[in-house]
Design an enzyme around this catalytic site. Structure first.
Site, short mmCIF file in Angstrom:
data_model
loop_
_atom_site.label_atom_id
_atom_site.label_comp_id
_atom_site.label_asym_id
_atom_site.label_seq_id
_atom_site.Cartn_x
_atom_site.Cartn_y
_atom_site.Cartn_z
N LYS A 54 -0.72 -0.69 -4.18
CA LYS A 54 -2.27 0.37 -4.13
C LYS A 54 -2.45 1.29 -3.89
O LYS A 54 -1.29 1.34 -2.73
CB LYS A 54 -2.92 -0.45 -3.31
N ASP A 91 0.69 -1.44 -0.07
CA ASP A 91 0.27 0.70 0.26
C ASP A 91 1.18 1.34 -0.17
O ASP A 91 1.55 1.33 1.08
CB ASP A 91 -1.47 0.15 1.16
N GLU A 112 -4.34 5.16 -3.79
CA GLU A 112 -5.90 5.47 -3.24
C GLU A 112 -6.46 6.85 -4.03
O GLU A 112 -5.18 7.62 -4.41
CB GLU A 112 -6.14 6.66 -1.88
N GLU A 153 -14.34 0.87 -0.89
CA GLU A 153 -14.46 1.09 0.85
C GLU A 153 -15.92 1.94 0.99
O GLU A 153 -16.20 3.50 0.68
CB GLU A 153 -13.29 1.41 1.17
O1 KIV Z 1 -4.56 0.15 4.39
C1 KIV Z 1 -5.71 -0.75 4.66
O2 KIV Z 1 -5.07 -2.16 5.41
C2 KIV Z 1 -6.41 -0.72 3.35
C3 KIV Z 1 -7.83 -1.58 3.50
C4 KIV Z 1 -8.67 -2.38 4.54
C5 KIV Z 1 -8.16 -1.67 1.69
O3 KIV Z 1 -5.91 0.21 2.85
#
Ligand code: KIV
Length: 264
Positions: free
Chosen positions: A112, A83, A114, A181
């Site tokens: 990932k 992330d 956002e 989300e």
């Molecule tokens: O950081 C995270 O855990 C997330 C999700 C739960 C989608 O972005």
């Protein structure tokens, strides 16, 4: 068989729902691999769950990579997603590409990011450089200051329409999946039906291709109040408190260690 982006897309084509969970460390990654969870997310939620920050904004790339390397060692066959934390893809595309690349060097298979709109051109640039991207729309926690807190998104027609178009733009830019989300179930179901890539819901109802939750939440290890969409599948937090109390009591009473736990 290792889980790949291709095999995830095939799941969508076959209409097979799948689970994603967060993983922040080696032991958890091993448990989730044993449970055959196909996709593990080293989420920036680790800032709150593992590091005790009040939100995800203080999390650094250095912290993310430390956890990502541990997860990669524990789950060699799962699809691993790193992330991108706040401020790791804000300054410039060069900064974003370098940080995303370091996730892949740490053993992740994808990153990932956002948001829609602004990040769509960046998504295309990452993909051009061989870095697969998962999108994230709706209640995007890195935007909580702008959103006025952790509030369900897409109840108003205008916001719902923007989520729908952002999702299509992310798909067109080459994203291989998108997290939805904190939005009404019918909106998430409609986005899911409009895409050929999988959607992964969290607080977005049952109409998504996959679901994601925080590992510590589903085991009751998170001691903070939980949002409505979380289901605790085993109250291990309470068990951990009881077990550690039992251990301390036996130590105090002198009954641990006993003969069975002592070298002769
Ligand atoms: O950081 C995270 O855990 C997330 C999700 C739960 C989608 O972005």
């Amino acid at each position: 068989m290792p889980v790949t982006i291709r095999s995830l897309l095939e799941r969508k084509r076959r209409g097979e729902r799948f689970a994603m969970l967060t993983a922040y460390d080696y032991t958890t990654a091993r448990i989730l691999a044993e449970a055959e969870i196909p996709v593990l997310l080293v989420g920036d939620s680790l800032g709150m769950v593992m590091l005790g920050y009040r939100n995800t904004l203080p999390v650094t790339m250095e912290e993310m990579l430390h956890h990502a390397r541990a997860v990669a060692r524990g789950a060699p066959d799962q699809l691993l997603v790193g992330d991108m934390p706040f401020n790791s893809y804000h300054a410039s595309d060069e900064q974003a590409i370098a940080n995303a690349a370091s996730f892949l060097q740490a053993g992740m298979h994808a990153v990932k990011v956002e948001g829609g709109g602004r990040v769509v051109p960046l998504v295309a640039k990452l993909i051009e450089r061989g870095i697969p991207v998962m999108g994230h729309l709706g209640l995007t926690p890195q935007f909580f200051n702008l959103l006025g807190g952790f509030r369900v998104q897409g109840r108003e027609a205008e916001v719902a329409a923007r989520i729908e178009s952002d999702a299509r733009e992310l798909e067109a830019a080459g994203a291989f999946a998108v997290v939805l989300e904190g939005m009404p179930g019918p909106l998430a179901a409609s986005v899911t039906a409009s895409l050929t890539i999988p959607t992964i819901g969290i607080g977005a109802g049952p109409g998504c291709d996959g679901q994601v939750l925080v590992f510590h939440d589903i085991l009751g290890l998170n001691r903070d109040p939980l949002p409505k969409f979380v289901k605790v599948f085993a109250p291990l937090g309470d068990e951990a408190v009881a077990a550690t109390r039992a251990y301390a009591a036996e130590v105090a009473a002198g009954t641990f260690p006993d003969d069975a736990h002592t070298y002769s």
